[in-house]
Design a protein around this motif. Sequence first.
Motif, PDB file in Angstrom:
ATOM      1  N   ARG A 106      -9.885   4.193  -6.229  1.00  0.00           N
ATOM      2  CA  ARG A 106      -9.727   2.543  -6.459  1.00  0.00           C
ATOM      3  C   ARG A 106      -8.482   2.067  -5.578  1.00  0.00           C
ATOM      4  N   PHE A 107      -7.210   3.008  -5.700  1.00  0.00           N
ATOM      5  CA  PHE A 107      -6.257   2.592  -4.949  1.00  0.00           C
ATOM      6  C   PHE A 107      -5.934   3.708  -4.203  1.00  0.00           C
ATOM      7  N   VAL A 108      -5.663   3.880  -2.770  1.00  0.00           N
ATOM      8  CA  VAL A 108      -5.925   4.625  -1.870  1.00  0.00           C
ATOM      9  C   VAL A 108      -4.382   5.353  -1.873  1.00  0.00           C
ATOM     10  N   ASP A 109      -4.414   6.697  -1.972  1.00  0.00           N
ATOM     11  CA  ASP A 109      -3.048   7.513  -1.700  1.00  0.00           C
ATOM     12  C   ASP A 109      -2.313   6.907  -0.792  1.00  0.00           C
ATOM     13  N   PRO A 110      -0.875   6.688  -0.888  1.00  0.00           N
ATOM     14  CA  PRO A 110      -0.106   6.034  -0.086  1.00  0.00           C
ATOM     15  C   PRO A 110       0.178   6.739   1.110  1.00  0.00           C
ATOM     16  N   PHE A 111       0.028   7.995   0.938  1.00  0.00           N
ATOM     17  CA  PHE A 111       0.280   8.795   2.212  1.00  0.00           C
ATOM     18  C   PHE A 111      -0.961   8.918   3.368  1.00  0.00           C
ATOM     19  N   LEU A 141       0.801  -1.121  -0.157  1.00  0.00           N
ATOM     20  CA  LEU A 141       0.053   0.090   0.072  1.00  0.00           C
ATOM     21  C   LEU A 141       0.820   1.130   0.009  1.00  0.00           C
ATOM     22  N   ASP A 142       2.053   1.192   0.183  1.00  0.00           N
ATOM     23  CA  ASP A 142       2.968   2.501   0.257  1.00  0.00           C
ATOM     24  C   ASP A 142       3.357   2.873  -1.412  1.00  0.00           C
ATOM     25  N   HIS A 145      -2.162   4.347  14.471  1.00  0.00           N
ATOM     26  CA  HIS A 145      -1.843   2.978  13.568  1.00  0.00           C
ATOM     27  C   HIS A 145      -0.742   2.271  14.308  1.00  0.00           C
ATOM     28  N   ARG A 155      -2.785   5.917   3.677  1.00  0.00           N
ATOM     29  CA  ARG A 155      -3.114   4.580   3.918  1.00  0.00           C
ATOM     30  C   ARG A 155      -3.481   4.333   5.292  1.00  0.00           C
ATOM     31  N   TYR A 173      -4.751   6.496   7.533  1.00  0.00           N
ATOM     32  CA  TYR A 173      -5.567   7.344   7.951  1.00  0.00           C
ATOM     33  C   TYR A 173      -6.908   7.643   7.282  1.00  0.00           C
TER      34      TYR A 173
END
Lengths: 261, 261
Positions: B121-126, A88-89, B14, B128, B130
Motif C-alpha cells: 500500500r505504501f512503497v518502501d522508502p528505499f 515518500l521517504d 531518477h 521509491r 526504483y
Amino acid sequence: MTTRYKMTLAYDGHLFHGFQSQPNQRTVQGTIEAALKKMTKGQDVSIEGSGRTDSGVHALGQVIHFDYPGTRIPPERMIRALNSIMPLDIVFKKCEIVDESFHVRYSAKGKWYRYHVSLDRFVDPFKRFYTGHYPYPVNLEKMQQAATDLIGTHDFTSFAASGGQIKNKVRTMYYVNIQKDEQGNEIVFDFICSGFLYNMVRILVATLLEIGNGKRPVDDLPRVIAAKDREQVRETAQANGLFLYHVFYEDIPKKYRLDKD
Amino acid sequence: MTTRYKMTLAYDGHLFHGFQSQPNQRTVQGTIEAALKKMTKGQDVSIEGSGRTDSGVHALGQVIHFDYPGTRIPPERMIRALNSIMPLDIVFKKCEIVDESFHVRYSAKGKWYRYHVSLDRFVDPFKRFYTGHYPYPVNLEKMQQAATDLIGTHDFTSFAASGGQIKNKVRTMYYVNIQKDEQGNEIVFDFICSGFLYNMVRILVATLLEIGNGKRPVDDLPRVIAAKDREQVRETAQANGLFLYHVFYEDIPKKYRLDKD
C-alpha cells in the motif's frame, strides 16, 4: 485527553538533515510533526524519537512516541492517515497504543545498527546514498576476530565523538557480526548495544576497517578501549552506510547475547 | 585516427531527463559527452546508445559506442578515467575496443528489460525511485498464463506509444518471465525481445497487471495484438520501475528462447 502512540518507521535519510528538528531544515521530526499538526487541524504534537539519527543516516526500524489529543484513532487508521500525507521517504510500518509509562528512549533495552560498506573501486550507482565506501583490501577474519573484543560492558569513551552530552559512557555491547556479501562486494556490520554514543557506530566501523586493512594490529581494541581517549581513533565512516535497524523494548533475544556465552 | 570503444554502463535514472541529449537538461548522453570532451581537452566526441531510455528509467546494462580521437587508451584505463570524472549516478562497468563495423544499435540481437512493481500500500522508502506501484490484488498465475501469448513474432502496434518514428512494428518476443518476490512484496517482470517499441515494456506491464487484477480476461492479449490499435490499451506503468538490464550482441541463449520451445 490524549492517547500515547508508539510507531515504528523507516526513512531514507539522504534528503533529510537528520532526525532532530532544526529551523529551516528538512528533518524527520519536523516532517512528522507537521503531518500531525495537519491531522489535529492546528494543534502542536511533539514526537520523541528513540535516537537522533544524523544527516544522511537511514532507518529501517526507528521508533517514536507522541501523545495525540482528542478522539482516540485506531492504530491501523493512524498508520494510513499518516502515510497518506507523508512524503515518500518516510513510511510508518507499525502502530500501537501504549501506556503513558512507555517512553521510546527510557523504555528501550537496546538498539541495533547496521552499516554497509562497498569495497568496489566505483560504487554501484543505485547504492550511492546507502553505503559507505572503502575501496581497499580488507581481511574479513581479522575484523571478525577484533570485534570479539568489543563484546561486553566497557567504557566506550574512545569511540564517542565530542558533542554528545552524556557523561556516563559505559555501555554493554551484546552482539557484533561482520559479514561479506559476495554478490554486492560489500561488508555488512551489525552492532547490538544497550545504547550508542554519538557517532559510535561510524567510529567503530572505521576502526575495524583499519584493522582489516592492516593499519592497526588485530588486538588493538582492548588497548584503545582502556585508553578512554578519542585521540586513539581518528576516522569516522560516512553517514550514508548507516541504518538504525531495530530498537529492542523486549529483552535482547538469547541468540544476540554474545556477552553471556 | 580514432578508436571505437564499446562500453557497458549502469545508471540511476531518477535524476536524469532520460538518455538522449536535450538542451538545458541533465541527460545521460550529455553527461558522458561532457566527460569525454574533458578527456580530449576540448574535442567533441558523440556517443551512440543502444536505446534511449526515458526520463526516470534506469540501466544496469546499457551499452554505448563512440570513436575516441588521438592516442589509443587501453580499455581498463578508459574505464577508470571516465569513472573518475563521472557523477556518482553513472558507473561504467565494461570497456572493449571494437571494430568500426560494430554499432550498438544495428549490431544488437535483442534486449532485456526488467520491471519491478511494489504491491505494498505504501512503497518502501528505499525503493521509491526504483519501482512501479500497484497496491491492488493481483493473480500471478493469470499474468503468467497471459504472458505466453506474447512469445513469438507479432506486430506490437497495440503496445507502442505514439511518438516513435519506427514504422515496422513487428518484433520477436523471445522470453517473458513474471515472478513474485515474497520478501519484497513485489512483482518482477522480465522481457527479452528482438527490439522494443516506444514505451512498450511499460504498456505491456500495465496490461498484464490489469489481467492479474481481473480487469481483463486472461486470453485478451491475442485479440489486442491482432487489433493493431493503441486504443485497446490505455495504461502505461510508471518509468520508475523500468531497468534496461542487458543488450545481447551474441545470439540469445537457448534458455531464453521460449519462441523455439
